[in-house]
Design a protein around this motif. Structure first.
Motif, PDB file in Angstrom:
ATOM      1  N   HIS A 207     -14.314  -4.203 -10.071  1.00 15.15           N
ATOM      2  CA  HIS A 207     -14.295  -3.262  -8.931  1.00 15.15           C
ATOM      3  C   HIS A 207     -13.343  -3.547  -7.987  1.00 15.15           C
ATOM      4  N   GLU A 208     -13.018  -2.353  -7.030  1.00 17.63           N
ATOM      5  CA  GLU A 208     -12.005  -2.662  -6.110  1.00 17.63           C
ATOM      6  C   GLU A 208     -12.149  -3.715  -5.215  1.00 17.63           C
ATOM      7  N   SER A 209     -11.162  -4.454  -4.868  1.00 16.20           N
ATOM      8  CA  SER A 209     -11.432  -5.562  -3.926  1.00 16.20           C
ATOM      9  C   SER A 209     -11.889  -5.218  -2.444  1.00 16.20           C
ATOM     10  N   SER A 210     -12.306  -5.931  -1.690  1.00 13.14           N
ATOM     11  CA  SER A 210     -12.769  -5.640  -0.262  1.00 13.14           C
ATOM     12  C   SER A 210     -11.538  -5.238   0.819  1.00 13.14           C
ATOM     13  N   PRO A 211     -11.734  -4.661   1.660  1.00 16.66           N
ATOM     14  CA  PRO A 211     -10.753  -4.145   2.373  1.00 16.66           C
ATOM     15  C   PRO A 211      -9.878  -5.404   2.996  1.00 16.66           C
ATOM     16  N   LEU A 212     -10.469  -6.564   3.184  1.00 14.24           N
ATOM     17  CA  LEU A 212      -9.578  -7.480   3.705  1.00 14.24           C
ATOM     18  C   LEU A 212      -8.268  -7.819   2.640  1.00 14.24           C
ATOM     19  N   MET A 213      -8.489  -7.517   1.348  1.00 12.50           N
ATOM     20  CA  MET A 213      -7.553  -7.502   0.395  1.00 12.50           C
ATOM     21  C   MET A 213      -6.735  -6.427   0.270  1.00 12.50           C
ATOM     22  N   THR A 214      -7.524  -5.064   0.466  1.00 11.40           N
ATOM     23  CA  THR A 214      -6.525  -3.708   0.170  1.00 11.40           C
ATOM     24  C   THR A 214      -5.888  -3.532   1.225  1.00 11.40           C
ATOM     25  N   ILE A 215      -6.312  -3.871   2.657  1.00  3.64           N
ATOM     26  CA  ILE A 215      -5.340  -3.457   3.671  1.00  3.64           C
ATOM     27  C   ILE A 215      -4.185  -4.044   3.781  1.00  3.64           C
ATOM     28  N   PRO A 216      -3.966  -5.454   3.571  1.00  5.68           N
ATOM     29  CA  PRO A 216      -2.559  -6.051   3.590  1.00  5.68           C
ATOM     30  C   PRO A 216      -1.799  -5.260   2.289  1.00  5.68           C
ATOM     31  N   LEU A 217      -2.623  -5.007   1.233  1.00  9.72           N
ATOM     32  CA  LEU A 217      -1.812  -4.292   0.236  1.00  9.72           C
ATOM     33  C   LEU A 217      -1.161  -3.043   0.620  1.00  9.72           C
ATOM     34  N   TRP A 218      -1.901  -2.255   1.441  1.00  9.71           N
ATOM     35  CA  TRP A 218      -1.325  -0.970   2.045  1.00  9.71           C
ATOM     36  C   TRP A 218      -0.076  -1.339   3.192  1.00  9.71           C
ATOM     37  N   ILE A 219      -0.217  -2.291   4.047  1.00  9.27           N
ATOM     38  CA  ILE A 219       0.642  -2.290   4.872  1.00  9.27           C
ATOM     39  C   ILE A 219       2.068  -2.751   3.989  1.00  9.27           C
ATOM     40  N   LEU A 220       1.810  -3.760   2.831  1.00  9.12           N
ATOM     41  CA  LEU A 220       3.150  -3.966   2.319  1.00  9.12           C
ATOM     42  C   LEU A 220       3.415  -3.001   1.594  1.00  9.12           C
ATOM     43  N   GLY A 221       2.480  -2.127   0.902  1.00  4.25           N
ATOM     44  CA  GLY A 221       3.104  -1.004   0.148  1.00  4.25           C
ATOM     45  C   GLY A 221       3.742  -0.190   1.062  1.00  4.25           C
ATOM     46  N   ILE A 222       3.592   0.150   2.240  1.00  4.63           N
ATOM     47  CA  ILE A 222       4.207   1.000   3.152  1.00  4.63           C
ATOM     48  C   ILE A 222       5.578   0.645   3.426  1.00  4.63           C
ATOM     49  N   LEU A 223       5.687  -0.815   3.736  1.00  7.62           N
ATOM     50  CA  LEU A 223       6.905  -1.512   4.138  1.00  7.62           C
ATOM     51  C   LEU A 223       7.924  -1.408   2.818  1.00  7.62           C
ATOM     52  N   ALA A 224       7.347  -1.649   1.590  1.00  8.38           N
ATOM     53  CA  ALA A 224       7.993  -1.400   0.420  1.00  8.38           C
ATOM     54  C   ALA A 224       8.662   0.097   0.250  1.00  8.38           C
ATOM     55  N   VAL A 225       8.142   1.000   0.887  1.00 12.32           N
ATOM     56  CA  VAL A 225       8.725   2.319   0.794  1.00 12.32           C
ATOM     57  C   VAL A 225       9.866   2.398   1.796  1.00 12.32           C
ATOM     58  N   VAL A 226       9.517   1.980   2.912  1.00 17.17           N
ATOM     59  CA  VAL A 226      10.274   2.377   4.314  1.00 17.17           C
ATOM     60  C   VAL A 226      11.367   1.147   4.435  1.00 17.17           C
ATOM     61  N   GLY A 227      11.162   0.147   3.955  1.00 18.27           N
ATOM     62  CA  GLY A 227      11.939  -1.323   4.543  1.00 18.27           C
ATOM     63  C   GLY A 227      13.522  -0.809   3.922  1.00 18.27           C
ATOM     64  N   GLY A 228      13.661  -0.082   3.194  1.00 16.52           N
ATOM     65  CA  GLY A 228      15.170   0.232   2.804  1.00 16.52           C
ATOM     66  C   GLY A 228      15.958   1.043   3.663  1.00 16.52           C
ATOM     67  N   TYR A 229      15.297   1.669   4.710  1.00 16.04           N
ATOM     68  CA  TYR A 229      16.068   2.671   5.479  1.00 16.04           C
ATOM     69  C   TYR A 229      16.971   1.767   6.842  1.00 16.04           C
ATOM     70  N   LEU A 230      16.709   0.463   6.654  1.00 17.78           N
ATOM     71  CA  LEU A 230      17.359  -0.412   7.767  1.00 17.78           C
ATOM     72  C   LEU A 230      18.838  -0.577   7.048  1.00 17.78           C
TER      73      LEU A 230
END
Lengths: 545, 661
Positions: B474-497
């Motif tokens: 089963h997919e993990s709880s939102p407490l776990m997936t929300i941090p994943l999404w935030i980090l995932g987004i940062l992994a996409v945009v972090g390079g534009y600095l």
């Protein structure tokens, strides 16, 4: 309080434990432990009052470099002038409170673990305390010698009577080692007393001998006699083999006192006597002392690593840790000297606590073999926590007390080009310490709880936690806020190092301001470090190579 | 901001640790109040994050070119004649950035851990250690002198020790913890050496003083920088001390994400960047080459090992070692800001990957519990097709994989490309060895894209290699997936600095040309780059081709072959594959050549010497032993009297000497 009152208090503190001895011998066996605890608690309270009074007048004009200084006529006759002279400076004040703290802790611990011949046991402990306190405040060489010997006898009996299986061998070894050293020192004291002045008066007054000075040849012999005695006490490699035996055989309280304060008598002696009384000889032998210290650091650590007995491991770790102190003393650097002195306190606290903890677990399981334990962390969480903090303190973790001394010794020693190589080798001790302590800790505490006997282990009770708490608290306080401790130490040890350097012509005999930290000092020799001898090109403080 | 508020940055995590520790220790009921503990611990990290953010805004709104660091201090620590050390801290460009990474990612991982550590009996201890870790890490990156840095440096080591050995009843885990601490201590030894050498010349341990007088260090700069690098190899897992990091995966997975991927392991890079003026001294030039070479060797070695691992965390661990190698390659090329850039992007995608792996392990663990199978929940051979059941984990894991592989537009692409460009262009003026370093780095980039795609494919794509009829993960709880999404987004945009300056112009690289300007001076390569501008475009195209090509190839390769793909890989590498599987036997080598002989020496030299030589002299000869026995007998028969006799004899001798002398 006035200075006079404080001086009186200081002399009272020396003999306060002795008050308990006759009382204790008169009462019945079962009352001995109560009297002993009270009798050892009084000097603790006195020393705290003394400490606060001392801090209050610290910085005021000093008498011979000692803030508290008192002298009574003692052995006076024609041709002989020996006084009961005592004093406290920023070095001895710390050793004083450490001593008066360690003793009640050891006595209270003994309540539960000593059940034979209680009266003589506690009487000897109190006598021992008199000797140690007296030793740290003496400013007369003969008086100092008397206290030095006074420590030897009770300790000999404590190991020999209340010790473990091989207690006789251990106590005799302890006795002979120390006696040989102290006899040599006695001869040296007598010689010094006879030749300290030209008017044929035998005097062993510390300051008069200090002022008299000796020719370099005489210094060499006297230095060797004194230093040999202290080196045995420290103990320095290769004079250390009495220590593991004594520690393993001694009852827990004996080990705590031995590691906590008795070993410091050796290093204190080096600081108070070997260095200032014989500065030229000290400089001559500085490299030898540093090399032996470094060997001791590595040797002790490697020996500790392969021990199967926890107590013996801790004993060898003392050989290693004490090496840092001697290295700091003979590096002839102010920073390293301050480090060495605070390390005396730090080692007393952390090793004292280690021996207490080993004693606590021994009293439950009656074994100190590492292999008899495993996975007990689950069973005794409180013990685990306190043991872990103490182990990390001993490892020299920044934030705990063990770090401050080692750090200062290494920085002070390593900053000078002349002694840098010693610092490099000594620093390897930092690695090995982590190896042997954590390896032991893992084998004892971690893994599966697989032995039946260990499944019944009971965790520390309130009394035991209470005993350890002052030491644990001090580990954090000294580790995170060492400045107030160092302040008094620096005030006394900086002039001492300066004096020794001046006597060897390594610095100009002018008082120059210390380099302001925080401001980069331009490269090249500093004002106070300009050598007198123009042939000596390097301007660093250090040995005369 | 006032000193008090700023002090909270450091003090709050400590207070959090103390509060949780003491309350948990004394009150058994508190230990099970997971939400309360989680809240306290997370706030103790999140509040410092916002304070640092506020300081960041204050800092950037400052006028003029020259920014002064924001300073604060707590109490004095150590003071002697020559040394004066306070608990004092500074917030400049470098420590602000690092501080935001540590507290930002730290907060996310705290939140994640509330769900991940649910029902663990050491719940409160876990958060106590985690808070303590943040405290130590903040000391490391915010301290304005080497001693406070060292406090943090060793402090994070201890927290890492405690967290790797968190499940200490497993002796293997306890061993891994000890190994980590000892390996780190070897580095710490070098750090102490560097400190006293620096202090010997600069008479201060403050970074400002050291960096200001770096020029006066002369030839000593060589040894100082070498020691600093050795210190860094311990904490940041480079050859020869990297061996502890893969074993450190024994700790709970959020720990692997926070400590062993995003923050602690990058502190060696931070250290060198912080002290880069010393590395810029001409005498230190050979050390930079050493760094680059060691880094390249570490990067490729770890990447090769990663290909042959089946444990999801082990692959990520070797990947971390390899990526740290990239960061050191940048340092070795004198491109300090580039290394920090990669520290940042790597923190995003690697934290995301590790947390994703935690989510997977969590799910597989529950699944195997439900189905009563005794299989390793970390072994990717038992996974496959998980994206169907765990869409959020799968998506963010895939994004992060693409980022680390260097797919254009994602963060890893920019930082990795910059590293490779810098090493390449260093080859023109600073020794052609940099070309080799670049080549090794480029090959490693290919391997990275390959093993990461393999990992993702075998975990999330293809057929499920477990039964899905009754139960499925089963997919993990939102407490776990929300941090994943935030980090995932940062992994996409972090390079534009940090857009490539050569292509987008001087100012496009915000990090180098706006943020770090004036604080960190990279070795100047711009001139060389302009001379060979075509080459820079070429490198960029090559990087894109590699990333896209290898990911495409690896995806299809495993899609076609499934687990059988590994057999084909094995054939390609031939006999070397066995070495890769067994981590090149480095652990065994150390065991045989260092550990065993060392313990042997302790037993057979030191203890032997004690027994036979020293004690031999003291009581060795037969007569001496007999004499000792004699003394013992006499002492036993009335020792008090005898001692009194000895004393009396002594006194007589003394008095006699006094009178006659």
């Amino acid at each position: 309080m006035t200075k006079e009152q404080l001086c009186l208090l200081m002399n009272l503190t020396v003999f306060a434990p002795a008050v308990g001895i006759p009382l204790l011998l008169m009462m019945k066996q079962s009352a001995a432990k109560y009297i002993a605890l009270i009798a050892s608690f009084i000097p603790f309270v006195l020393s705290l009052i003394l400490l606060s009074g001392y801090l209050g007048i610290s910085g005021t004009p000093e008498e011979n470099g000692f803030i508290l200084y008192s002298s009574f006529k003692w052995l006076n006759m024609p041709g002989m002038d020996i006084n009961f002279t005592t004093g406290l400076d920023g070095i001895s004040i710390h050793l004083l409170w450490l001593t008066t703290l360690i003793f009640p802790i050891s006595i209270y611990f003994s309540w539960r673990s000593i059940d034979t011949y209680e009266k003589p046991y506690y009487a000897l402990l109190l006598l021992l305390e008199v000797g140690v306190i007296g030793f740290f405040v003496s400013l007369d060489l003969l008086l100092f010698y008397v206290f030095f010997e006074m420590v030897l006898i009770p300790m000999y009996f404590i190991i020999g009577i209340w010790g473990g299986k091989d207690r006789i061998y251990a106590s005799v070894k302890f006795f002979l080692y120390t006696l040989i050293g102290s006899l040599l020192m006695l001869i040296a004291i007598i010689y010094a007393g006879l030749h300290s002045n030209s008017d044929f008066v035998f005097t062993t007054d510390y300051h008069r001998i200090l002022k008299a000075g000796f020719s370099p040849e005489v210094q060499t012999w006297l230095f060797l006699a004194f230093t040999l005695s202290f080196a045995i006490k420290v103990p320095m490699f290769p004079l250390h083999t009495w220590l593991p035996d004594a520690h393993v055989q001694a009852p827990t309280a004996g080990s705590v006192i031995l590691a906590g304060v008795l070993l410091k008598m050796g290093t204190y002696g080096l600081v108070r006597f070997s260095l200032p009384l014989f500065p030229v000889a000290a400089n001559q032998f500085a490299d030898v002392m540093c090399i032996l210290s470094v060997i001791g650091i590595i040797y002790g650590a490697m020996a500790a690593m392969v021990q199967t007995d926890i107590k013996k491991l801790v004993a060898y770790s003392s050989v290693s840790h004490m090496g840092f102190i001697v290295l700091g003393i003979f590096a002839f650097s102010k920073d390293a000297m301050s480090g060495a002195i605070i390390q005396m306190i730090g080692h007393g606290i952390s090793t004292g606590a280690l021996f207490l903890l080993v004693g606590m677990i021994y009293d439950r399981r009656h074994t100190r073999e590492i292999k008899d334990y495993q996975g007990i962390a689950k069973q005794v969480p409180v013990f685990t926590l306190l043991f872990m903090i103490t182990v990390f303190s001993s490892v020299g973790l920044p934030g705990l007390n063990g770090f401050i001394g080692e750090f200062l010794v290494l920085i002070g020693t390593g900053a000078q080009e002349g002694t840098r190589v010693y610092a490099f080798f000594a620093a390897t001790g930092v690695i090995i310490a982590a190896v042997y302590l954590l390896w032991m800790f893992r084998r004892v505490m971690f893994g599966e709880l697989d032995k039946e006997a260990n499944k019944k282990l009971v965790d520390l009770n309130r009394h035991e936690v209470g005993l350890l708490m002052p030491l644990i608290a001090l580990m954090f306080i000294m580790g995170l806020y060492a400045t107030p401790f160092l302040k008094e130490i620096n005030r006394s040890s900086d002039p001492l190092v300066q004096y020794v350097l001046e006597k060897n012509g390594l610095v100009l005999p002018t008082v120059a301001p210390a380099p302001q930290p925080g401001q980069p000092v331009p490269a090249g020799p500093q004002i106070q470090q300009i050598p007198v001898n123009p042939n000596q090109e390097t301007g660093h403080e250090g040995h005369n190579h | 901001m006032s000193n008090t508020v700023l002090s909270l940055i450091v003090l709050l995590p400590l207070a959090g640790a103390a509060l949780i520790g003491l309350t948990g220790f004394l009150n058994e009921r508190f230990r099970h109040q997971e939400k309360l503990i989680g809240l306290i611990a997370t706030s103790a990290v999140a509040i410092p994050f916002f304070i640092i953010l506020a300081a960041f805004l204050q800092f950037t709104s400052g006028h003029g070119e020259h920014h002064d660091a924001i300073r604060f201090s707590i109490i004095p620590w150590i003071e002697t004649a020559g040394i004066k050390i306070n608990f004092s801290y500074h917030l400049d460009q470098l420590s602000l950035l690092m501080g935001m990474i540590v507290t930002g990612i730290g907060s996310l991982i705290h939140i994640y851990s509330i769900a991940y550590m649910h029902h663990d009996k050491g719940f409160y201890k876990f958060f106590l250690y985690l808070n303590l870790f943040i405290f130590a890490m903040l000391n490391l990156i915010l301290g304005d002198n080497m001693a406070v840095l060292f406090l943090g440096w060793e402090g994070v080591g201890v927290c890492s020790y405690l967290l790797i050995g968190f499940w200490y009843e497993d002796m293997e885990k306890a061993k891994a913890a000890q190994k980590a601490f000892v390996a780190n201590r070897i580095g710490d030894f070098a750090m102490i050496g560097a400190m006293f050498m620096i202090f010997g010349q600069v008479h201060s341990l403050n970074f400002a003083d050291i960096n200001a007088s770096a020029g006066s260090l002369g030839d000593n700069a060589f040894w100082i920088t070498l020691l600093l690098f050795i210190a860094a190899t311990g904490k940041s897992a480079q050859i020869p001390l990297y061996v502890w990091l893969p074993d450190a995966m024994a700790g709970p997975t959020p720990v692997s994400a926070l400590i062993h991927a995003a923050t602690m392991v990058t502190s060696g890079i931070y250290l060198i960047a912080r002290m880069h003026p010393v590395f810029n001294v001409p005498a230190a030039e050979p050390v930079l080459i050493v760094i680059a070479v060691v880094a390249a060797a570490t990067a490729i070695l770890a990447a090769l090992i990663a290909i042959a691992q089946n444990d999801i965390k082990k692959v990520l661990a070797y990947s971390t070692v390899s990526q740290l190698g990239f960061m050191f390659m940048a340092l070795g090329a004198g491109a300090y800001t580039t290394a920090i850039f990669h520290v940042m992007t790597h923190a995003f995608f690697k934290a995301c990957l590790f947390l994703g792996s935690g989510s997977v392990i969590h799910a597989m663990h529950h699944y195997f519990d439900e189905t009563h199978e005794h299989k390793d929940p970390q072994d990717i051979r038992f996974m496959g097709g998980l994206k169907k059941y765990m869409p959020a984990t799968g998506m963010t894991f895939w994004i992060s994989t693409l980022a680390i592989a260097g797919i254009p537009g994602l963060s890893g692409f920019f930082s990795k490309d910059e590293i490779l460009a810098n090493t390449f262009f260093s080859g023109f003026d600073h020794g052609s060895i940099y070309f080799i370093v670049w080549l090794v780095g480029t090959i490693t980039a290919c391997l990275t894209a390959f093993y990461m795609t393999r990992l993702t494919y075998l975990t999330f794509f293809g057929e499920a290699r477990y039964k899905t009829d009754k139960h499925h993960p089963h997919e993990s709880s939102p407490l776990m997936t929300i941090p994943l999404w935030i980090l995932g987004i940062l992994a996409v945009v972090g390079g534009y600095l940090g857009l490539p300056a050569g292509v987008f112009g001087h100012n496009a690289h915000i990090l180098n040309h706006t943020w770090f300007h004036g604080l960190i001076n990279n070795r100047d390569l711009e001139h060389t780059m302009h001379e060979h501008i075509a080459l820079e475009y070429g490198l960029l195209v090559l990087a894109i081709a590699i990333a896209v090509g290898v990911v495409y190839f690896a995806y299809n390769f495993y899609a076609k072959n499934g687990l059988e793909g590994d057999e084909k890989v094995k054939k390609v590498f031939g006999s070397m594959y066995k070495w890769m599987e067994n981590k090149f036997y480095v652990d065994e080598f150390y065991e045989k050549t260092i550990l065993k002989p060392f313990v042997w020496a302790g037993d057979n030299i030191v203890v032997w010497f004690d027994k036979n030589i020293i004690d031999g002299v003291i009581n060795g000869s037969a007569s001496a032993t007999a004499a000792v026995g004699d003394v013992i007998r006499r002492m036993q028969t009335g020792y008090v009297a005898h001692y009194a006799l000895i004393i009396s004899i002594g006194v007589v001798i003394i008095i006699g000497y006094l009178i006659l002398g």
